[in-house]
Design an enzyme around this catalytic site. Structure first.
Site, PDB file in Angstrom:
ATOM      1  N   ALA A 182       0.794  -1.234   0.000  1.00  0.00           N
ATOM      2  CA  ALA A 182       0.000   0.000   0.000  1.00  0.00           C
ATOM      3  C   ALA A 182       0.827   1.285   0.000  1.00  0.00           C
ATOM      4  O   ALA A 182       0.469   2.264  -0.636  1.00  0.00           O
ATOM      5  CB  ALA A 182      -0.935  -0.013   1.197  1.00  0.00           C
ATOM      6  N   ARG A 183       1.930   1.294   0.731  1.00  0.00           N
ATOM      7  CA  ARG A 183       2.659   2.551   0.878  1.00  0.00           C
ATOM      8  C   ARG A 183       3.497   2.909  -0.331  1.00  0.00           C
ATOM      9  O   ARG A 183       4.077   3.999  -0.382  1.00  0.00           O
ATOM     10  CB  ARG A 183       3.540   2.472   2.116  1.00  0.00           C
ATOM     11  N   ASN A 256       2.722  -9.826  -0.686  1.00  0.00           N
ATOM     12  CA  ASN A 256       3.835 -10.370  -1.466  1.00  0.00           C
ATOM     13  C   ASN A 256       4.623 -11.442  -0.702  1.00  0.00           C
ATOM     14  O   ASN A 256       5.775 -11.732  -1.010  1.00  0.00           O
ATOM     15  CB  ASN A 256       4.767  -9.252  -1.928  1.00  0.00           C
ATOM     16  N   ARG A 257       3.998 -12.031   0.297  1.00  0.00           N
ATOM     17  CA  ARG A 257       4.497 -13.254   0.928  1.00  0.00           C
ATOM     18  C   ARG A 257       3.380 -14.303   0.977  1.00  0.00           C
ATOM     19  O   ARG A 257       3.550 -15.353   1.570  1.00  0.00           O
ATOM     20  CB  ARG A 257       4.961 -12.981   2.379  1.00  0.00           C
ATOM     21  N   SER A 310       8.090  -0.418  -4.976  1.00  0.00           N
ATOM     22  CA  SER A 310       9.125   0.584  -4.740  1.00  0.00           C
ATOM     23  C   SER A 310       9.659   0.341  -3.330  1.00  0.00           C
ATOM     24  O   SER A 310       8.919  -0.140  -2.483  1.00  0.00           O
ATOM     25  CB  SER A 310       8.553   2.000  -4.883  1.00  0.00           C
ATOM     26  N   TYR A 363      18.323 -10.722  -0.055  1.00  0.00           N
ATOM     27  CA  TYR A 363      17.782 -11.433   1.090  1.00  0.00           C
ATOM     28  C   TYR A 363      16.804 -12.487   0.584  1.00  0.00           C
ATOM     29  O   TYR A 363      16.129 -12.279  -0.422  1.00  0.00           O
ATOM     30  CB  TYR A 363      17.050 -10.466   2.029  1.00  0.00           C
ATOM     31  N   GLU A 385      11.522  -2.683  -8.689  1.00  0.00           N
ATOM     32  CA  GLU A 385      11.554  -1.737  -7.562  1.00  0.00           C
ATOM     33  C   GLU A 385      11.921  -0.363  -8.114  1.00  0.00           C
ATOM     34  O   GLU A 385      13.063  -0.106  -8.482  1.00  0.00           O
ATOM     35  CB  GLU A 385      12.588  -2.176  -6.511  1.00  0.00           C
TER      36      GLU A 385
HETATM   37 ZN   LIG Z   1       6.722  -3.760  -2.243  1.00  0.00          ZN
END
Ligand SMILES: [Zn+2]
Length: 427
Positions: A182-183, A256-257, A310, A363, A385
């Site tokens: 969302a952010r 996204n997990r 992003s 990671y 990203e």
């Molecule tokens: Zn993201």
């Protein structure tokens, strides 16, 4: 009357001043990670202290950026010092920086007469109206599809753009989505600008992109989280699903997990209050299930999936567990071409794009959209990203006109290369 005015002003002041108070005295730190063990330490601190990693660094190459609460700050900085990891203060008071971001937005909007939707941060309703208008304006090229309601009931819509109504199997499909987190406000404008360039402002040299490729563009995967980030919490990342069996205290899941690929194994937190909580089970979120359904509906023809996030100027490909796909060289080639064209246009505040397997250079992760699409058979699956320009998630709006143009060039290059590979696949 004067008394009334004073009371009124006080109320207005309280509302505006209080919006970001939850982040009062939160600070953000640049962390000079040197190697994988430093990155691992940050992961551990995320898990144990609950710090919010805004950007995972790359050992010896790029700093990590981490937000900590006033309560976490001491333990966090002590842990860095004990391990000899250099760090510096990036933002002293996150609430203040969010207030400045809001002021930037207000002054940007008041100074512009012809506001283009993709040069700003439009709300859900504006994006919805834009897609409806595009579909009505180009009925022969565009189909507007409603995937279904979000957890809170907002329709999640996407556009199908095609000169042949998706009936020509010799054309590859390019599927992009944005705003899974969302952010990450800069992501939706990139999707909207792509629609704009394919339809409203198509240039002669881009006619092949419309003629030879079918497009699926979904600008807001997570509308509940996105709206919440406007109304309540600018740094909200997850969905807004409520599951009282999971937590009575915290809501939402890291979308996204939440995909069904090595679910709940790497780069996740078991704590429902943390940013990387993967959910109680794979596809517990309707929003991720819609992405799965779109992927399967068009699977044989989706040649490239671009999951837009992003920030940090990265192009990632699978898999998050540090293994590579058999076509890793081609994945790297197409990703590099995309990054290279965007780099030629980069602003000096941005980094160069780094193209890599995220598990190897940054990671490990699990349950990501990128890995899921790759695993089920999309040949080119990426996490893009976008730049943060040093502002993290709160990029000032005057960067957007440039960012969307630059990113469109990358999308166009990747689409053309993916098309070449698609032809090879069937000839
Ligand atoms: Zn993201």
């Amino acid at each position: 009357m004067l008394k009334f005015l004073l009371v009124f002003c006080a109320c207005v002041y309280t509302v505006t001043a209080g919006k970001h108070d939850a982040y009062r005295s939160y600070s953000v730190h640049n962390v000079q990670v040197r190697d994988m063990s430093d990155l691992q330490l940050l992961q551990d601190l995320q898990l144990n202290l609950g710090v919010d990693i805004w950007e995972h660094g790359m050992g010896g190459v790029r700093d990590a950026v981490v937000m900590v609460s006033p309560e976490q700050a001491r333990s966090f900085l002590e842990a860095l010092d004990e391990n000899g990891i250099a760090h510096s203060l990036h933002i002293a008071d996150v609430a203040k920086s969010l207030e400045e971001h809001e002021n930037d937005l207000a002054s940007y909007r008041s100074s512009r007469q012809n506001r283009m939707i993709f040069n700003d941060y439009p709300r859900y309703a504006e994006v919805d109206a834009y897609m409806e208008r595009i579909a009505a304006t180009y009925p022969n090229l565009v189909t507007l599809v409603n995937a279904g309601p979000s957890f809170e009931g907002r329709d999640i819509k996407y556009l199908k753009i095609s000169t042949t109504n998706f009936t020509d199997a010799s054309k590859p499909i390019y599927f992009m989505d944005a705003m899974m987190h969302a952010r990450e406000w800069v992501t939706t404008p990139v999707a909207l600008y792509s629609i704009h360039r394919l339809l409203e402002n198509r240039r002669p040299e881009d006619q092949d992109l419309l003629d030879d490729i079918d497009w699926i563009i979904l600008p807001i995967v997570n509308p509940d989280g996105y709206e919440f980030s406007h109304t309540d919490d600018r740094l909200w990342r997850k969905t807004r699903s409520v599951n009282l069996n999971v937590s009575t205290e915290c809501v939402g899941v890291d979308a996204n997990r939440n995909f069904d690929i090595a679910f709940n194994t790497l780069g996740v937190s078991p704590n429902p209050c943390e940013e990387t909580f993967p959910g109680p089970y794979a596809f517990s979120e309707v929003e991720t299930a819609y992405i799965r359904d779109i992927l399967f509906e068009y699977l044989p023809r989706i040649q490239l999936y671009n999951n837009i996030h992003s920030h940090g100027n990265y192009i990632f490909f699978g898999f998050g567990n540090r293994t590579l796909t058999p076509n890793a060289v081609h994945l790297h080639h197409v990703g590099s071409a995309m990054g290279a064209i965007m780099d030629t246009m980069k602003l000096f505040q941005a980094r160069f794009y780094l193209v890599a397997n995220s598990g190897i250079v940054l990671y490990p992760t699990s349950g990501t959209a990128q890995d899921y699409a790759q695993e089920i058979g999309v040949p080119f699956s990426y996490t893009l990203e976008l730049p943060g320009y040093g502002y993290g998630f709160t990029v000032p709006p005057w960067f957007m006109a440039h960012m969307v143009k630059e990113t469109w060039e990358g999308i166009a290059v990747s689409a053309r290369l993916a098309r070449i590979h698609y032809r090879r696949r069937f000839n």
